[in-house]
Design a protein around this motif. Sequence first.
Motif, mmCIF file in Angstrom:
data_model
loop_
_atom_site.group_PDB
_atom_site.id
_atom_site.type_symbol
_atom_site.label_atom_id
_atom_site.label_comp_id
_atom_site.label_asym_id
_atom_site.label_seq_id
_atom_site.Cartn_x
_atom_site.Cartn_y
_atom_site.Cartn_z
ATOM 1 N N PHE A 80 17.522 26.592 -27.109
ATOM 2 C CA PHE A 80 17.172 27.543 -26.042
ATOM 3 C C PHE A 80 16.737 28.843 -26.694
ATOM 4 N N GLU A 81 15.710 29.460 -26.101
ATOM 5 C CA GLU A 81 15.260 30.758 -26.600
ATOM 6 C C GLU A 81 14.501 31.486 -25.511
ATOM 7 N N ASP A 82 14.810 32.752 -25.327
ATOM 8 C CA ASP A 82 14.000 33.619 -24.488
ATOM 9 C C ASP A 82 13.822 34.939 -25.228
ATOM 10 N N ASP A 83 13.462 36.001 -24.528
ATOM 11 C CA ASP A 83 13.160 37.255 -25.210
ATOM 12 C C ASP A 83 14.405 38.001 -25.683
ATOM 13 N N LYS A 84 15.617 37.543 -25.282
ATOM 14 C CA LYS A 84 16.826 38.271 -25.632
ATOM 15 C C LYS A 84 17.850 37.453 -26.430
ATOM 16 N N VAL A 85 17.834 36.140 -26.235
ATOM 17 C CA VAL A 85 18.883 35.295 -26.813
ATOM 18 C C VAL A 85 18.281 34.030 -27.395
ATOM 19 N N ILE A 86 18.877 33.553 -28.488
ATOM 20 C CA ILE A 86 18.506 32.269 -29.070
ATOM 21 C C ILE A 86 19.778 31.449 -29.253
ATOM 22 N N VAL A 87 19.691 30.143 -28.960
ATOM 23 C CA VAL A 87 20.845 29.249 -29.071
ATOM 24 C C VAL A 87 20.491 28.091 -29.998
ATOM 25 N N LYS A 134 18.887 38.602 -29.913
ATOM 26 C CA LYS A 134 17.736 39.043 -30.694
ATOM 27 C C LYS A 134 17.844 40.552 -30.899
ATOM 28 N N ILE A 135 17.211 41.034 -31.955
ATOM 29 C CA ILE A 135 17.275 42.467 -32.252
ATOM 30 C C ILE A 135 16.643 43.258 -31.115
ATOM 31 N N ARG A 136 17.363 44.243 -30.656
ATOM 32 C CA ARG A 136 16.872 45.080 -29.566
ATOM 33 C C ARG A 136 15.799 46.043 -30.070
ATOM 34 N N GLU A 137 15.041 46.614 -29.129
ATOM 35 C CA GLU A 137 14.054 47.618 -29.527
ATOM 36 C C GLU A 137 14.770 48.887 -29.968
ATOM 37 N N ASP A 167 18.319 53.567 -35.001
ATOM 38 C CA ASP A 167 18.503 52.116 -35.117
ATOM 39 C C ASP A 167 19.083 51.560 -33.811
ATOM 40 N N PRO A 168 18.675 50.357 -33.437
ATOM 41 C CA PRO A 168 19.244 49.749 -32.231
ATOM 42 C C PRO A 168 20.684 49.305 -32.461
ATOM 43 N N VAL A 169 21.381 48.999 -31.379
ATOM 44 C CA VAL A 169 22.727 48.431 -31.483
ATOM 45 C C VAL A 169 22.624 47.105 -32.232
ATOM 46 N N PRO A 170 23.474 46.868 -33.222
ATOM 47 C CA PRO A 170 23.390 45.608 -33.969
ATOM 48 C C PRO A 170 23.532 44.399 -33.045
#
Length: 301
Positions: free
Chosen positions: A126-133, A152-155, A198-201
């Motif tokens: 599974f993958e979308d713009d925010k999470v990958i499984v 996924k790394i945030r902006e 830097d974005p939140v890790p």
Amino acid sequence: MNLTILGCYAATPRTFTNPTSQVLEIRNRLFLIDCGEGTQVQLRKNKIKFSKINHVFISHLHGDHFFGLIGLISTFALLNRTTDLHIYGPKGIKEIINLQLRLSNSWTKYGLFFHELESKESEVVFEDDKVIVKTIPLNHRVYTNGFLFQEKIRERKLNLDAVQSYEIEKCYYQNIKNGKDITLDDGRLVENHKLTFDPVPPMSYAFCSDTVYNENIIPIIKEVDVLYHESTFLESEEALAEKTMHSTAKEAARIALKANVQQLVLGHYSTRYDSIELFKEQAETIFPNILLAEDGKSFEF
């Protein structure tokens, strides 16, 4: 990242204990992981909205991990669900569920999509713009996968004081958050790190149940924030754990230590023991950051 334990015991449901099921909330996504008998009752008790569950991940086809699935699917239908439901699990799960739906003439009106798994290597499911499984191949009596959930790394975050000091127009803000440098009207180049924070890790969660002690998973789960690892038995039953292809609390702790994870959550307890505190006591002799799963308990990470 929030984890709600719906059930965390092995084998059969009892009056006060439930088989494996949990809900992971990450980046506003709600994922149901395993679906033992009684899951939908536990969802109601924990006030988790059925409509938010669009993806179900089944580790393997032993009953204490999926016997609640047909009931949940049927309840969704009775509630006039219209949103698609995606189910990820071992090859055969589609046949099992469709047989029950066919013989009971209870076909769903919503889209029911099965993503059957066969690979013995880790793969993205599974993958979308925010999470990958990704799958975590485990070693059990039947084909079994754990699941690794990764943000996924945030902006990047705008440093508004810096942006305004350079008099940069708002139309460039999104490019800046995407990590791009900016060329000013006078030709000067402003590097992105001067304009952003830097974005939140990104956070990660690994679910590993059921499996014999298996160091092959260590490269996959290396340095995850939270690891849920089965701990069916205590050290006194180590031989039984090996025979049934399960793990002890100490073995789960060894995996956590070698993978350098931040936090270990123990679960999938055999009901032969009087207290689950014994699992924590044994695991802490190897790895310090131990949490005990309990039915109805929520963790915020």
